[in-house]
Design a protein around this motif. Sequence first.
Motif, PDB file in Angstrom:
ATOM      1  N   ALA A  88       1.017  12.839 -13.645  1.00 19.54           N
ATOM      2  CA  ALA A  88       0.637  11.453 -13.342  1.00 19.54           C
ATOM      3  C   ALA A  88       1.224  11.066 -11.991  1.00 19.54           C
ATOM      4  O   ALA A  88       2.226  11.626 -11.551  1.00 19.54           O
ATOM      5  N   ILE A  89       0.590  10.100 -11.357  1.00 18.36           N
ATOM      6  CA  ILE A  89       1.078   9.662 -10.048  1.00 18.36           C
ATOM      7  C   ILE A  89       2.418   8.957 -10.181  1.00 18.36           C
ATOM      8  O   ILE A  89       3.346   9.180  -9.406  1.00 18.36           O
ATOM      9  N   PHE A  90       2.532   8.097 -11.196  1.00 18.12           N
ATOM     10  CA  PHE A  90       3.747   7.305 -11.391  1.00 18.12           C
ATOM     11  C   PHE A  90       4.296   7.506 -12.802  1.00 18.12           C
ATOM     12  O   PHE A  90       3.537   7.734 -13.744  1.00 18.12           O
ATOM     13  N   ASP A  91       5.622   7.382 -12.920  1.00 18.64           N
ATOM     14  CA  ASP A  91       6.245   7.413 -14.244  1.00 18.64           C
ATOM     15  C   ASP A  91       6.168   6.055 -14.920  1.00 18.64           C
ATOM     16  O   ASP A  91       6.134   5.954 -16.144  1.00 18.64           O
ATOM     17  N   ASP A  92       6.177   4.993 -14.118  1.00 18.08           N
ATOM     18  CA  ASP A  92       6.063   3.641 -14.681  1.00 18.08           C
ATOM     19  C   ASP A  92       5.301   2.765 -13.703  1.00 18.08           C
ATOM     20  O   ASP A  92       5.047   3.153 -12.566  1.00 18.08           O
ATOM     21  N   CYS A  93       4.941   1.581 -14.187  1.00 15.83           N
ATOM     22  CA  CYS A  93       4.130   0.664 -13.376  1.00 15.83           C
ATOM     23  C   CYS A  93       5.036  -0.102 -12.425  1.00 15.83           C
ATOM     24  O   CYS A  93       5.666  -1.089 -12.802  1.00 15.83           O
ATOM     25  N   SER A  94       5.136   0.355 -11.191  1.00 13.22           N
ATOM     26  CA  SER A  94       6.082  -0.212 -10.235  1.00 13.22           C
ATOM     27  C   SER A  94       5.474  -1.288  -9.339  1.00 13.22           C
ATOM     28  O   SER A  94       6.190  -1.953  -8.600  1.00 13.22           O
ATOM     29  N   LEU A  95       4.152  -1.457  -9.380  1.00 11.92           N
ATOM     30  CA  LEU A  95       3.475  -2.443  -8.540  1.00 11.92           C
ATOM     31  C   LEU A  95       2.621  -3.355  -9.405  1.00 11.92           C
ATOM     32  O   LEU A  95       2.008  -2.898 -10.370  1.00 11.92           O
ATOM     33  N   PRO A  96       2.560  -4.649  -9.090  1.00 10.47           N
ATOM     34  CA  PRO A  96       1.595  -5.501  -9.797  1.00 10.47           C
ATOM     35  C   PRO A  96       0.178  -5.062  -9.478  1.00 10.47           C
ATOM     36  O   PRO A  96      -0.103  -4.624  -8.352  1.00 10.47           O
ATOM     37  N   ASP A  97      -0.703  -5.131 -10.463  1.00  9.37           N
ATOM     38  CA  ASP A  97      -2.107  -4.750 -10.263  1.00  9.37           C
ATOM     39  C   ASP A  97      -2.243  -3.312  -9.772  1.00  9.37           C
ATOM     40  O   ASP A  97      -3.127  -2.997  -8.971  1.00  9.37           O
ATOM     41  N   LEU A  98      -1.394  -2.436 -10.258  1.00 11.25           N
ATOM     42  CA  LEU A  98      -1.342  -1.068  -9.737  1.00 11.25           C
ATOM     43  C   LEU A  98      -2.701  -0.394  -9.763  1.00 11.25           C
ATOM     44  O   LEU A  98      -3.183   0.136  -8.752  1.00 11.25           O
ATOM     45  N   ARG A  99      -3.364  -0.399 -10.921  1.00 13.19           N
ATOM     46  CA  ARG A  99      -4.637   0.319 -11.029  1.00 13.19           C
ATOM     47  C   ARG A  99      -5.767  -0.421 -10.322  1.00 13.19           C
ATOM     48  O   ARG A  99      -6.702   0.199  -9.826  1.00 13.19           O
ATOM     49  N   CYS A 100      -5.692  -1.741 -10.250  1.00 16.82           N
ATOM     50  CA  CYS A 100      -6.690  -2.484  -9.466  1.00 16.82           C
ATOM     51  C   CYS A 100      -6.556  -2.153  -7.984  1.00 16.82           C
ATOM     52  O   CYS A 100      -7.554  -1.962  -7.278  1.00 16.82           O
ATOM     53  N   ARG A 101      -5.319  -2.071  -7.504  1.00 17.87           N
ATOM     54  CA  ARG A 101      -5.083  -1.698  -6.106  1.00 17.87           C
ATOM     55  C   ARG A 101      -5.603  -0.285  -5.832  1.00 17.87           C
ATOM     56  O   ARG A 101      -6.242  -0.032  -4.798  1.00 17.87           O
ATOM     57  N   LEU A 102      -5.335   0.627  -6.750  1.00 15.82           N
ATOM     58  CA  LEU A 102      -5.772   2.007  -6.559  1.00 15.82           C
ATOM     59  C   LEU A 102      -7.287   2.108  -6.577  1.00 15.82           C
ATOM     60  O   LEU A 102      -7.882   2.839  -5.772  1.00 15.82           O
ATOM     61  N   THR A 103      -7.929   1.359  -7.472  1.00 19.66           N
ATOM     62  CA  THR A 103      -9.391   1.363  -7.531  1.00 19.66           C
ATOM     63  C   THR A 103      -9.981   0.896  -6.209  1.00 19.66           C
ATOM     64  O   THR A 103     -10.896   1.522  -5.658  1.00 19.66           O
ATOM     65  N   ALA A 104      -9.465  -0.214  -5.695  1.00 21.63           N
ATOM     66  CA  ALA A 104      -9.970  -0.758  -4.429  1.00 21.63           C
ATOM     67  C   ALA A 104      -9.721   0.217  -3.276  1.00 21.63           C
ATOM     68  O   ALA A 104     -10.605   0.444  -2.436  1.00 21.63           O
ATOM     69  N   ALA A 105      -8.522   0.795  -3.236  1.00 19.40           N
ATOM     70  CA  ALA A 105      -8.201   1.751  -2.166  1.00 19.40           C
ATOM     71  C   ALA A 105      -9.129   2.959  -2.219  1.00 19.40           C
ATOM     72  O   ALA A 105      -9.610   3.444  -1.180  1.00 19.40           O
ATOM     73  N   LEU A 106      -9.412   3.435  -3.420  1.00 17.45           N
ATOM     74  CA  LEU A 106     -10.302   4.584  -3.581  1.00 17.45           C
ATOM     75  C   LEU A 106     -11.717   4.259  -3.140  1.00 17.45           C
ATOM     76  O   LEU A 106     -12.347   5.020  -2.388  1.00 17.45           O
ATOM     77  N   LEU A 107     -12.248   3.115  -3.578  1.00 17.98           N
ATOM     78  CA  LEU A 107     -13.621   2.743  -3.232  1.00 17.98           C
ATOM     79  C   LEU A 107     -13.765   2.492  -1.730  1.00 17.98           C
ATOM     80  O   LEU A 107     -14.745   2.922  -1.114  1.00 17.98           O
ATOM     81  N   ASP A 108     -12.798   1.804  -1.140  1.00 18.50           N
ATOM     82  CA  ASP A 108     -12.861   1.548   0.303  1.00 18.50           C
ATOM     83  C   ASP A 108     -12.865   2.857   1.084  1.00 18.50           C
ATOM     84  O   ASP A 108     -13.660   3.046   2.019  1.00 18.50           O
ATOM     85  N   ARG A 109     -11.993   3.771   0.717  1.00 15.88           N
ATOM     86  CA  ARG A 109     -11.908   5.039   1.440  1.00 15.88           C
ATOM     87  C   ARG A 109     -13.125   5.913   1.181  1.00 15.88           C
ATOM     88  O   ARG A 109     -13.608   6.596   2.086  1.00 15.88           O
ATOM     89  N   PHE A 110     -13.628   5.886  -0.055  1.00 17.61           N
ATOM     90  CA  PHE A 110     -14.804   6.716  -0.328  1.00 17.61           C
ATOM     91  C   PHE A 110     -16.008   6.257   0.487  1.00 17.61           C
ATOM     92  O   PHE A 110     -16.703   7.076   1.094  1.00 17.61           O
ATOM     93  N   PHE A 111     -16.275   4.963   0.518  1.00 23.24           N
ATOM     94  CA  PHE A 111     -17.463   4.504   1.233  1.00 23.24           C
ATOM     95  C   PHE A 111     -17.313   4.664   2.744  1.00 23.24           C
ATOM     96  O   PHE A 111     -18.313   4.860   3.449  1.00 23.24           O
ATOM     97  N   ALA A 112     -16.096   4.623   3.246  1.00 25.80           N
ATOM     98  CA  ALA A 112     -15.894   4.924   4.669  1.00 25.80           C
ATOM     99  C   ALA A 112     -16.261   6.389   4.940  1.00 25.80           C
ATOM    100  O   ALA A 112     -16.907   6.704   5.948  1.00 25.80           O
ATOM    101  N   ARG A 113     -15.878   7.286   4.041  1.00 20.83           N
ATOM    102  CA  ARG A 113     -16.231   8.705   4.176  1.00 20.83           C
ATOM    103  C   ARG A 113     -17.732   8.930   3.948  1.00 20.83           C
ATOM    104  O   ARG A 113     -18.361   9.742   4.630  1.00 20.83           O
ATOM    105  N   TYR A 114     -18.287   8.236   3.004  1.00 26.58           N
ATOM    106  CA  TYR A 114     -19.706   8.398   2.656  1.00 26.58           C
ATOM    107  C   TYR A 114     -20.605   7.990   3.820  1.00 26.58           C
ATOM    108  O   TYR A 114     -21.642   8.618   4.070  1.00 26.58           O
ATOM    109  N   ARG A 115     -20.201   6.944   4.547  1.00 26.34           N
ATOM    110  CA  ARG A 115     -20.999   6.505   5.701  1.00 26.34           C
ATOM    111  C   ARG A 115     -20.973   7.535   6.826  1.00 26.34           C
ATOM    112  O   ARG A 115     -21.827   7.516   7.707  1.00 26.34           O
ATOM    113  N   ASP A 116     -19.987   8.419   6.801  1.00 24.24           N
ATOM    114  CA  ASP A 116     -19.857   9.447   7.837  1.00 24.24           C
ATOM    115  C   ASP A 116     -19.853  10.826   7.175  1.00 24.24           C
ATOM    116  O   ASP A 116     -19.069  11.698   7.524  1.00 24.24           O
TER     117      ASP A 116
END
Length: 322
Positions: A229-257
């Motif tokens: 697992a990436i983390f042993d515990d939830c160290s950030l608020p909205d951890l999985r929401c942040r990760l989802t957004a970061a993943l989608l933003d980076r994927f679509f930047a790559r997809y456009r290129d």
Amino acid sequence: MRVRDAVLAELLQKRGQYLSGEELAASLSVSRNAVWKAIGQLRSEGYSIEAVTNRGYRLTGGDVLSREGIRRYLQTPEVDVHVYSSTGSTNTLLKVWAEDGCSEGTTAVAEEQTAGRGRRGRNFYSPRGTGLYLSILLRPQSSAEAALAITTAAAVAAAEAIESLSGEEAQIKWVNDIYLRGKKVCGILTEASLDVESGSLRYAIVGIGINVLRPAGGFPDELQDIAGAIFDDCSLPDLRCRLTAALLDRFFARYRDLGSDECFEAYRRRCLVLGRRVTILSDGIAIGEGTALELERDYSLRIRCDDGTEQLLNSGEVSVLP
């Protein structure tokens, strides 16, 4: 917008601040009883909401996936996110939507999958509350060969998103598994529908499963030596929401290129098999051993086999030898 969604959006926007039931009711043009019911629903879903007499409600924690939580961090407007408490498989769900004509960028996210799937029909362990399971619908104007480029772009995006939150270097095991600290933390499954007459893709669905937190009680015995697992515990608020957004933003930047040299180099420098001895697998069966020499520009893997011959793999998989 449902009352539950509207109340959550207000609490997220003013996280840590108290909002009275009267304030929320007036702001949303609903009754205080409707607000009270929405608060109860959110608590039942795992949100930590504090209630103080004469002060109101405030969101104090809870790493719960929600459309509102994801959109708070998301920078890519063409993504239409739908979040489910539980589903069989996000890829299966999106196949139905794709056939119904849903647009590119439609994304299904789940807290849990009861029938999660990996490559070659394998099960993908998808417990509630600790992972991120999502699928993205794409309608690329390209040939079937683009499916591999989409998969590798997703692998780079997933690695970059994990690095952005963990601060650690992620590696990619050819073709589409992400490793952190020597353990698999992410798997990717791309499925596509082909127009037989034109040879072009009707649509592609990219499924991504990430072990964000270690499940309570750990991973099943058969995954103990493989999964991490990436983390042993939830160290950030909205951890999985942040990760989802970061993943989608980076994927679509790559997809456009898609297919760019920069994406290839980002993949290659994270490719953990290069220079290492590997077992070549076909349908899960070992068919040979050798050393992974190089990644070709089309993402094929060049291997020098133990008999001295060289083999170019553009499908199948490899496992790294100790």
